[in-house]
Design an enzyme around this catalytic site. Structure first.
Site, PDB file in Angstrom:
ATOM      1  CB  SER A 110     -14.682  19.340 -21.117  1.00  0.00           C
ATOM      2  OG  SER A 110     -15.717  20.215 -22.179  1.00  0.00           O
ATOM      3  CE1 TYR A 132     -22.677  17.289 -23.356  1.00  0.00           C
ATOM      4  CE2 TYR A 132     -20.642  19.416 -23.068  1.00  0.00           C
ATOM      5  CZ  TYR A 132     -21.662  18.522 -22.885  1.00  0.00           C
ATOM      6  OH  TYR A 132     -22.058  18.410 -21.303  1.00  0.00           O
ATOM      7  CB  THR A 158     -21.853  13.738 -23.011  1.00  0.00           C
ATOM      8  OG1 THR A 158     -20.346  13.573 -22.608  1.00  0.00           O
ATOM      9  CG2 THR A 158     -23.076  14.666 -21.754  1.00  0.00           C
ATOM     10  CE  LYS A 257     -19.373  12.440 -18.352  1.00  0.00           C
ATOM     11  NZ  LYS A 257     -20.359  14.008 -18.476  1.00  0.00           N
ATOM     12  CG  HIS A 281     -24.171  16.528 -17.344  1.00  0.00           C
ATOM     13  ND1 HIS A 281     -24.736  16.375 -18.342  1.00  0.00           N
ATOM     14  CD2 HIS A 281     -23.272  17.411 -17.124  1.00  0.00           C
ATOM     15  CE1 HIS A 281     -23.334  16.582 -19.504  1.00  0.00           C
ATOM     16  NE2 HIS A 281     -23.448  17.345 -18.726  1.00  0.00           N
TER      17      HIS A 281
HETATM   18  C1  LIG Z   1     -18.974  22.568 -14.784  1.00  0.00           C
HETATM   19  C2  LIG Z   1     -18.936  21.964 -15.207  1.00  0.00           C
HETATM   20  C3  LIG Z   1     -18.972  21.527 -16.310  1.00  0.00           C
HETATM   21  C4  LIG Z   1     -19.364  20.428 -17.073  1.00  0.00           C
HETATM   22  N1  LIG Z   1     -19.241  19.997 -18.521  1.00  0.00           N
HETATM   23  C5  LIG Z   1     -18.810  19.238 -19.056  1.00  0.00           C
HETATM   24  C6  LIG Z   1     -18.818  18.858 -20.073  1.00  0.00           C
HETATM   25  O1  LIG Z   1     -18.826  19.625 -21.048  1.00  0.00           O
HETATM   26  N2  LIG Z   1     -18.511  17.531 -21.063  1.00  0.00           N
HETATM   27  C7  LIG Z   1     -19.869  17.067 -20.119  1.00  0.00           C
HETATM   28  O2  LIG Z   1     -19.732  15.587 -20.248  1.00  0.00           O
HETATM   29  N3  LIG Z   1     -20.287  16.951 -19.056  1.00  0.00           N
HETATM   30  C8  LIG Z   1     -20.035  17.574 -18.438  1.00  0.00           C
HETATM   31  N4  LIG Z   1     -19.705  18.051 -16.839  1.00  0.00           N
HETATM   32  C9  LIG Z   1     -20.291  16.594 -15.676  1.00  0.00           C
HETATM   33  C10 LIG Z   1     -19.669  16.645 -15.827  1.00  0.00           C
HETATM   34  O3  LIG Z   1     -19.208  15.703 -16.540  1.00  0.00           O
HETATM   35  C11 LIG Z   1     -19.734  15.350 -14.751  1.00  0.00           C
HETATM   36  O4  LIG Z   1     -20.915  14.247 -15.474  1.00  0.00           O
HETATM   37  C12 LIG Z   1     -20.207  15.266 -12.788  1.00  0.00           C
HETATM   38  O5  LIG Z   1     -19.803  16.522 -13.056  1.00  0.00           O
HETATM   39  C13 LIG Z   1     -20.388  14.488 -11.685  1.00  0.00           C
HETATM   40  O6  LIG Z   1     -21.010  14.975 -11.027  1.00  0.00           O
HETATM   41  P1  LIG Z   1     -20.390  16.048  -9.864  1.00  0.00           P
HETATM   42  O7  LIG Z   1     -19.939  17.444 -10.196  1.00  0.00           O
HETATM   43  O8  LIG Z   1     -21.143  15.107  -8.780  1.00  0.00           O
HETATM   44  O9  LIG Z   1     -18.830  14.501  -9.452  1.00  0.00           O
HETATM   45  C14 LIG Z   1     -19.425  19.148 -16.558  1.00  0.00           C
HETATM   46  C15 LIG Z   1     -20.042  19.481 -14.625  1.00  0.00           C
HETATM   47  C16 LIG Z   1     -19.868  20.379 -13.741  1.00  0.00           C
HETATM   48  C17 LIG Z   1     -20.243  20.613 -12.841  1.00  0.00           C
END
Ligand SMILES: Cc1cc2nc3c(=O)[nH]c(=O)nc-3n(C[C@H](O)[C@H](O)[C@H](O)COP(=O)(O)O)c2cc1C
Length: 385
Positions: A110, A132, A158, A257, A281
């Site tokens: 990330s 991002y 994203t 994404k 997300h």
């Molecule tokens: C704690 C946390 C931090 C996240 N940080 C990012 C991030 O920095 N960049 C991003 O594109 N998505 C981020 N996401 C979204 C994830 O990439 C992903 O789309 C999402 O967690 C998928 O759903 P799931 O948690 O049910 O598997 C984050 C999700 C969580 C739970």
């Protein structure tokens, strides 16, 4: 073989994670936005997809492998980018990357990670980088160039957070960004001595709470201090031309994404993307979004095999992986599932999560009479109510 940790499914790891983390950190990892109906909808939609299995197919040898960007992967699965994993476990980004490399699946770094790219890249394995855009676009381009030099195979941009999400719980629990131990969360932190000693304490010995580590030194602020100007993520002005510019600068695989609309999937094709992630997300951006497994078929139809289609949001079981592939996904991304493992037991916990997802996937395929993913398609699904 991962130790079983007395956790026999992702829900067990989740429960262990919940107990270990201060409430504010747990809420950051787990919660959605506003009324949190989007998260529940993601799960309910996976549960509504049913199987129509075949029998007597000789299922002694199940091959769960799949091609991702032309390379064999032991499972059609990769770790989604998750910022601030370092608050769940000491050097959490590295623990995630190591477990992914050991399992042979890709790991997405990330841009909001708390360790910088070099420190994570030492894990080896198949690395992807998620972006991002920082307000300072030159800075974003520099970080992207560094990710390429370090061997990242794919750039994920994203798109589903054009503005900050409405996380009302952060206003209540005192764990906002920048992260600070303050009057409102001290008791919460003190009630979780294992986290205090094992995560926060180790950072203190190391010189402080982790920072937005991908920023250059001149801009890097501890997570406990505010970010300096230009060093905040800002992409409310990003458009297709801006995304095309990023595409043209990046020589590797380029993925968008956060796509739910088939017309956006077609745009992704037009600007030369190699893949898209059907994602909301994990219910952390727009609470009213449709479930991703419901959005998938239209998107798959629109792109007609001309780019790779990934899906995430709500995957908690191997059977969810099989459902996603049956409905046309090339692979899934998992966000919270490995994070639960991380918070429960560090790298061993992430390995456990990946092991569980793999064995559940193999078992589901055997039950369906599908010996490999080439045999998984909509004919193995029920017709719905
Ligand atoms: C704690 C946390 C931090 C996240 N940080 C990012 C991030 O920095 N960049 C991003 O594109 N998505 C981020 N996401 C979204 C994830 O990439 C992903 O789309 C999402 O967690 C998928 O759903 P799931 O948690 O049910 O598997 C984050 C999700 C969580 C739970």
């Amino acid at each position: 073989m991962s130790p079983d940790l007395r956790c026999y499914n992702i829900a067990d790891l989740r429960e262990r994670a919940r107990r270990r983390l201060p409430r504010g950190i747990w809420e950051y990892a787990e919660r959605g936005v506003e009324d949190e109906v989007g998260m529940a909808r993601n799960r309910a939609a996976f549960e509504r997809v049913t199987f129509r299995p075949r029998v007597l197919r000789g299922v002694q040898a199940i091959d769960t492998s799949a091609q991702i960007f032309g390379k064999r992967s032991p499972l059609p699965l990769a770790l989604a980018p998750t910022g601030a994993a370092g608050l769940l476990w000491y050097k959490g980004d590295l623990a995630l990357a190591r477990a992914a490399a050991a399992a042979g699946v890709p790991f997405t770094i990330s841009s909001a990670s708390t360790m910088d790219l070099e420190q994570i890249a030492v894990a080896g394995g198949r690395l992807w980088f998620q972006l991002y855009l920082w307000e300072d676009r030159a800075l974003s381009h520099a970080v992207v160039a560094k990710a390429y030099d370090l061997g990242c195979e794919a750039l994920f941009v994203t798109l589903d957070m054009p503005v900050p999400p409405n996380r009302e719980y952060i206003l209540r629990n005192g764990f906002g960004t920048p992260f600070r131990i303050n009057a409102r969360n001290t008791l919460d932190v003190l009630r979780h001595p294992r986290w205090l000693a094992g995560v926060m304490g180790r950072y203190m010995l190391d010189g402080g709470v982790p920072s937005q580590a991908n920023l250059p030194d001149r801009l890097r602020a501890k997570v406990t201090k505010g970010a300096p100007p230009g060093a905040l993520f800002k992409q409310d002005d990003l458009d297709w031309d801006g995304v095309k510019e990023l595409r043209d600068r990046w020589p590797g695989k380029f993925v968008l994404k956060g796509i739910l609309h088939p017309e956006d999937a077609e745009h992704a094709l037009e600007i030369g993307a190699d893949g898209i992630v059907v994602s909301n997300h994990g219910g952390r951006a727009l609470d009213g979004s449709l479930a991703t497994i419901e959005a998938l078929p239209d998107v798959v139809q629109a792109v007609g095999g001309r780019l790779s289609v990934f899906i995430d949001s709500g995957i908690r079981r191997g059977s969810d992986v099989v459902k996603a592939v049956a409905l046309g996904a090339d692979a899934v991304l998992v966000g919270r599932a490995p994070l639960y493992g991380l918070a429960a037991a560090g790298e061993a916990g992430v390995s456990r999560a990946l092991h569980l997802l793999k064995t559940e996937t193999a078992r589901t395929m055997a039950m369906l009479g599908a010996r490999n993913f080439g045999e998984v398609d909509t004919s193995l699904l029920g017709r719905g109510p």
